[in-house]
Design a protein around this motif. Structure first.
Motif, PDB file in Angstrom:
ATOM      1  N   PHE A   1      10.944  10.299 -15.796  1.00 20.76           N
ATOM      2  CA  PHE A   1       9.588  10.165 -16.325  1.00 20.76           C
ATOM      3  C   PHE A   1       9.112   8.718 -16.112  1.00 20.76           C
ATOM      4  O   PHE A   1       9.553   8.070 -15.186  1.00 20.76           O
ATOM      5  CB  PHE A   1       9.562  10.568 -17.797  1.00 20.76           C
ATOM      6  N   MET A   2       8.206   8.219 -16.939  1.00 20.10           N
ATOM      7  CA  MET A   2       7.723   6.838 -16.850  1.00 20.10           C
ATOM      8  C   MET A   2       7.050   6.541 -15.508  1.00 20.10           C
ATOM      9  O   MET A   2       7.128   5.431 -14.998  1.00 20.10           O
ATOM     10  CB  MET A   2       8.858   5.837 -17.065  1.00 20.10           C
ATOM     11  N   ARG A   3       6.394   7.511 -14.919  1.00 20.09           N
ATOM     12  CA  ARG A   3       5.788   7.282 -13.613  1.00 20.09           C
ATOM     13  C   ARG A   3       4.261   7.250 -13.660  1.00 20.09           C
ATOM     14  O   ARG A   3       3.630   6.779 -12.724  1.00 20.09           O
ATOM     15  CB  ARG A   3       6.228   8.376 -12.627  1.00 20.09           C
ATOM     16  N   ARG A   4       3.656   7.725 -14.743  1.00 17.66           N
ATOM     17  CA  ARG A   4       2.205   7.822 -14.745  1.00 17.66           C
ATOM     18  C   ARG A   4       1.612   7.027 -15.912  1.00 17.66           C
ATOM     19  O   ARG A   4       2.085   5.931 -16.238  1.00 17.66           O
ATOM     20  CB  ARG A   4       1.782   9.292 -14.752  1.00 17.66           C
ATOM     21  N   PHE A   5       0.599   7.544 -16.545  1.00 15.48           N
ATOM     22  CA  PHE A   5      -0.100   6.844 -17.614  1.00 15.48           C
ATOM     23  C   PHE A   5       0.819   6.518 -18.788  1.00 15.48           C
ATOM     24  O   PHE A   5       0.593   5.539 -19.505  1.00 15.48           O
ATOM     25  CB  PHE A   5      -1.276   7.716 -18.085  1.00 15.48           C
ATOM     26  N   ASP A   6       1.870   7.321 -18.970  1.00 15.51           N
ATOM     27  CA  ASP A   6       2.766   7.127 -20.107  1.00 15.51           C
ATOM     28  C   ASP A   6       3.777   6.007 -19.884  1.00 15.51           C
ATOM     29  O   ASP A   6       4.627   5.760 -20.744  1.00 15.51           O
ATOM     30  CB  ASP A   6       3.513   8.428 -20.416  1.00 15.51           C
ATOM     31  N   PHE A   7       3.673   5.297 -18.785  1.00 16.08           N
ATOM     32  CA  PHE A   7       4.645   4.259 -18.467  1.00 16.08           C
ATOM     33  C   PHE A   7       4.711   3.162 -19.521  1.00 16.08           C
ATOM     34  O   PHE A   7       5.791   2.790 -19.987  1.00 16.08           O
ATOM     35  CB  PHE A   7       4.322   3.651 -17.097  1.00 16.08           C
ATOM     36  N   ASP A   8       3.572   2.600 -19.913  1.00 18.26           N
ATOM     37  CA  ASP A   8       3.564   1.414 -20.772  1.00 18.26           C
ATOM     38  C   ASP A   8       4.278   1.629 -22.105  1.00 18.26           C
ATOM     39  O   ASP A   8       5.163   0.840 -22.464  1.00 18.26           O
ATOM     40  CB  ASP A   8       2.127   0.931 -21.004  1.00 18.26           C
ATOM     41  N   PRO A   9       3.936   2.661 -22.892  1.00 20.86           N
ATOM     42  CA  PRO A   9       4.627   2.818 -24.180  1.00 20.86           C
ATOM     43  C   PRO A   9       6.095   3.198 -24.032  1.00 20.86           C
ATOM     44  O   PRO A   9       6.941   2.730 -24.807  1.00 20.86           O
ATOM     45  CB  PRO A   9       3.827   3.916 -24.893  1.00 20.86           C
TER      46      PRO A   9
ATOM     47  N   VAL B   1       0.840  -1.193   0.000  1.00 17.66           N
ATOM     48  CA  VAL B   1       0.000   0.000   0.000  1.00 17.66           C
ATOM     49  C   VAL B   1       0.875   1.242   0.000  1.00 17.66           C
ATOM     50  O   VAL B   1       1.676   1.462   0.924  1.00 17.66           O
ATOM     51  CB  VAL B   1      -0.955   0.023   1.217  1.00 17.66           C
ATOM     52  N   LEU B   2       0.739   2.067  -1.045  1.00 20.02           N
ATOM     53  CA  LEU B   2       1.429   3.347  -1.106  1.00 20.02           C
ATOM     54  C   LEU B   2       0.539   4.416  -0.473  1.00 20.02           C
ATOM     55  O   LEU B   2      -0.676   4.424  -0.710  1.00 20.02           O
ATOM     56  CB  LEU B   2       1.752   3.715  -2.556  1.00 20.02           C
ATOM     57  N   PRO B   3       1.103   5.323   0.314  1.00 23.53           N
ATOM     58  CA  PRO B   3       0.273   6.277   1.065  1.00 23.53           C
ATOM     59  C   PRO B   3      -0.423   7.311   0.194  1.00 23.53           C
ATOM     60  O   PRO B   3      -1.423   7.900   0.630  1.00 23.53           O
ATOM     61  CB  PRO B   3       1.268   6.940   2.015  1.00 23.53           C
ATOM     62  N   GLU B   4       0.082   7.561  -1.007  1.00 26.22           N
ATOM     63  CA  GLU B   4      -0.537   8.547  -1.889  1.00 26.22           C
ATOM     64  C   GLU B   4      -0.407   8.091  -3.331  1.00 26.22           C
ATOM     65  O   GLU B   4       0.454   7.274  -3.667  1.00 26.22           O
ATOM     66  CB  GLU B   4       0.119   9.914  -1.716  1.00 26.22           C
ATOM     67  N   ASN B   5      -1.283   8.609  -4.178  1.00 27.39           N
ATOM     68  CA  ASN B   5      -1.270   8.242  -5.586  1.00 27.39           C
ATOM     69  C   ASN B   5      -0.030   8.800  -6.277  1.00 27.39           C
ATOM     70  O   ASN B   5       0.212  10.008  -6.281  1.00 27.39           O
ATOM     71  CB  ASN B   5      -2.545   8.762  -6.259  1.00 27.39           C
ATOM     72  N   ARG B   6       0.757   7.912  -6.878  1.00 22.03           N
ATOM     73  CA  ARG B   6       1.989   8.312  -7.562  1.00 22.03           C
ATOM     74  C   ARG B   6       1.912   8.067  -9.074  1.00 22.03           C
ATOM     75  O   ARG B   6       2.744   8.576  -9.812  1.00 22.03           O
ATOM     76  CB  ARG B   6       3.179   7.536  -6.997  1.00 22.03           C
ATOM     77  N   GLY B   7       0.985   7.250  -9.520  1.00 22.48           N
ATOM     78  CA  GLY B   7       0.878   6.917 -10.932  1.00 22.48           C
ATOM     79  C   GLY B   7       1.233   5.459 -11.187  1.00 22.48           C
ATOM     80  O   GLY B   7       1.951   4.824 -10.402  1.00 22.48           O
ATOM     81  N   LYS B   8       0.747   4.927 -12.308  1.00 19.49           N
ATOM     82  CA  LYS B   8       0.933   3.508 -12.608  1.00 19.49           C
ATOM     83  C   LYS B   8       2.405   3.131 -12.669  1.00 19.49           C
ATOM     84  O   LYS B   8       2.827   2.111 -12.115  1.00 19.49           O
ATOM     85  CB  LYS B   8       0.252   3.163 -13.926  1.00 19.49           C
TER      86      LYS B   8
ATOM     87  N   ALA C   1       8.095   2.350 -21.643  1.00 16.76           N
ATOM     88  CA  ALA C   1       8.837   1.170 -21.185  1.00 16.76           C
ATOM     89  C   ALA C   1       9.229   0.278 -22.356  1.00 16.76           C
ATOM     90  O   ALA C   1      10.385  -0.156 -22.453  1.00 16.76           O
ATOM     91  CB  ALA C   1       7.995   0.384 -20.179  1.00 16.76           C
ATOM     92  N   VAL C   2       8.302   0.016 -23.275  1.00 21.45           N
ATOM     93  CA  VAL C   2       8.641  -0.897 -24.373  1.00 21.45           C
ATOM     94  C   VAL C   2       9.637  -0.258 -25.333  1.00 21.45           C
ATOM     95  O   VAL C   2      10.528  -0.939 -25.860  1.00 21.45           O
ATOM     96  CB  VAL C   2       7.387  -1.396 -25.128  1.00 21.45           C
ATOM     97  N   VAL C   3       9.506   1.050 -25.586  1.00 21.32           N
ATOM     98  CA  VAL C   3      10.461   1.717 -26.478  1.00 21.32           C
ATOM     99  C   VAL C   3      11.858   1.690 -25.866  1.00 21.32           C
ATOM    100  O   VAL C   3      12.842   1.306 -26.526  1.00 21.32           O
ATOM    101  CB  VAL C   3      10.017   3.161 -26.777  1.00 21.32           C
ATOM    102  N   ARG C   4      11.969   2.063 -24.617  1.00 21.32           N
ATOM    103  CA  ARG C   4      13.297   2.117 -23.996  1.00 21.32           C
ATOM    104  C   ARG C   4      13.893   0.719 -23.813  1.00 21.32           C
ATOM    105  O   ARG C   4      15.122   0.546 -23.895  1.00 21.32           O
ATOM    106  CB  ARG C   4      13.229   2.877 -22.667  1.00 21.32           C
ATOM    107  N   LEU C   5      13.067  -0.270 -23.566  1.00 19.51           N
ATOM    108  CA  LEU C   5      13.582  -1.643 -23.481  1.00 19.51           C
ATOM    109  C   LEU C   5      14.090  -2.109 -24.845  1.00 19.51           C
ATOM    110  O   LEU C   5      15.121  -2.784 -24.934  1.00 19.51           O
ATOM    111  CB  LEU C   5      12.509  -2.582 -22.943  1.00 19.51           C
ATOM    112  N   CYS C   6      13.382  -1.745 -25.907  1.00 19.59           N
ATOM    113  CA  CYS C   6      13.885  -2.056 -27.244  1.00 19.59           C
ATOM    114  C   CYS C   6      15.231  -1.391 -27.475  1.00 19.59           C
ATOM    115  O   CYS C   6      16.161  -2.012 -28.014  1.00 19.59           O
ATOM    116  CB  CYS C   6      12.883  -1.607 -28.311  1.00 19.59           C
TER     117      CYS C   6
END
Length: 254
Positions: free
Chosen positions: A177-185, A64-71, A187-192
């Motif tokens: 960056f990569m902390r909120r809604f923009d995490f998913d795309p 449990v995180l005490p406050e909303n930080r993003g996905k 992540a895959v670009v940088r992993l590539c």
């Protein structure tokens, strides 16, 4: 009986997920052990419900995180703790029932067979899926494939996927960056860019209406602005890395 692994876990970031969260977690637990849920500052009472469920289930852990930080921040917290516990891979899935828990074993098996890859869900939409969401993701997918010189990202936004933890954690720790809604795309670009190749597997996705218990935190203007800024940054990074990406592409074809 659910399959058990000491290297691969299911990781579910969750923020005010609505009434389907318990069914989602139970469905994941029916397929896999362990399952971890990261409650990202939820204010809907779901943290207490999940903790009560975990008190009766040794295969379930709730952070449990005490406050909303993003996905992205929730995923980073989860994989950081998972790495410390000896896990090497994490399958991420949403907590609102949209992702197919029954495919967890197949995705994990694909990852175990090719642990250096990231296993990406390629969404199969039902006929009633919102056209705005279905068509809008094509823009992000186009940019993601350009930014990686078409390394094979089937879908940049679908969050049902298996990540190798070490490279993802290293990338996220180096980028603010990569902390909120923009995490998913991102992540895959940088992993590539880091040389982690994608492996795509078709997976259904379902969008629930409000009367079916569906909850959406997507905000069209806010989130598309965030995606636009993200792809602007990634495109600039792509230009810097273009010689290396071209060299890799030439090497892969010879």
């Amino acid at each position: 009986m659910p399959e058990t692994s000491a290297t691969h876990l299911v990781l579910i970031p969750s923020y005010n997920p609505g009434p389907k969260v318990l069914a989602t977690v139970r469905a994941a637990r029916a397929q896999w052990t362990p399952v971890w849920v990261v409650v990202d500052g939820s204010t809907d009472g779901s943290a207490a419900q999940l903790q009560a469920l975990a008190a009766e289930d040794a295969g379930l852990r709730v952070i449990v995180l005490p406050e909303n930080r993003g996905k992205g921040a929730a995923v980073l917290e989860g994989i950081t703790q998972a790495a410390a516990a000896g896990f090497t891979h994490a399958l991420t899935m949403d907590s609102d029932g949209q992702h197919p828990a029954e495919l967890i074993p197949a995705f994990m098996a694909a990852s175990q067979a090719q642990p250096a890859t990231m296993v990406l869900g390629k969404p199969v939409f039902a006929a009633d899926a919102p056209a705005l969401r279905v068509n809008g993701r094509k823009v992000s997918n186009g940019w993601a494939n350009l930014e990686t010189l078409w390394m094979g990202i089937g879908d940049s936004l679908y969050g049902f996927r298996v990540y190798p933890i070490a490279p993802l954690r290293d990338i996220m720790q180096r980028n603010r960056f990569m902390r909120r809604f923009d995490f998913d795309p991102e992540a895959v670009v940088r992993l590539c860019w880091a040389g982690v190749r994608p492996l795509n597997i078709d997976a259904p996705v379902r969008y629930f209406r409000a009367d079916e218990g569906g909850v959406s935190h997507f905000r069209y203007l806010r989130d598309n602005t965030l995606l636009t800024w993200m792809h602007t940054r990634l495109f600039l990074g792509f230009l810097v890395r273009l010689p290396v990406l071209l060299w890799r592409r030439l090497q892969s074809t010879t």
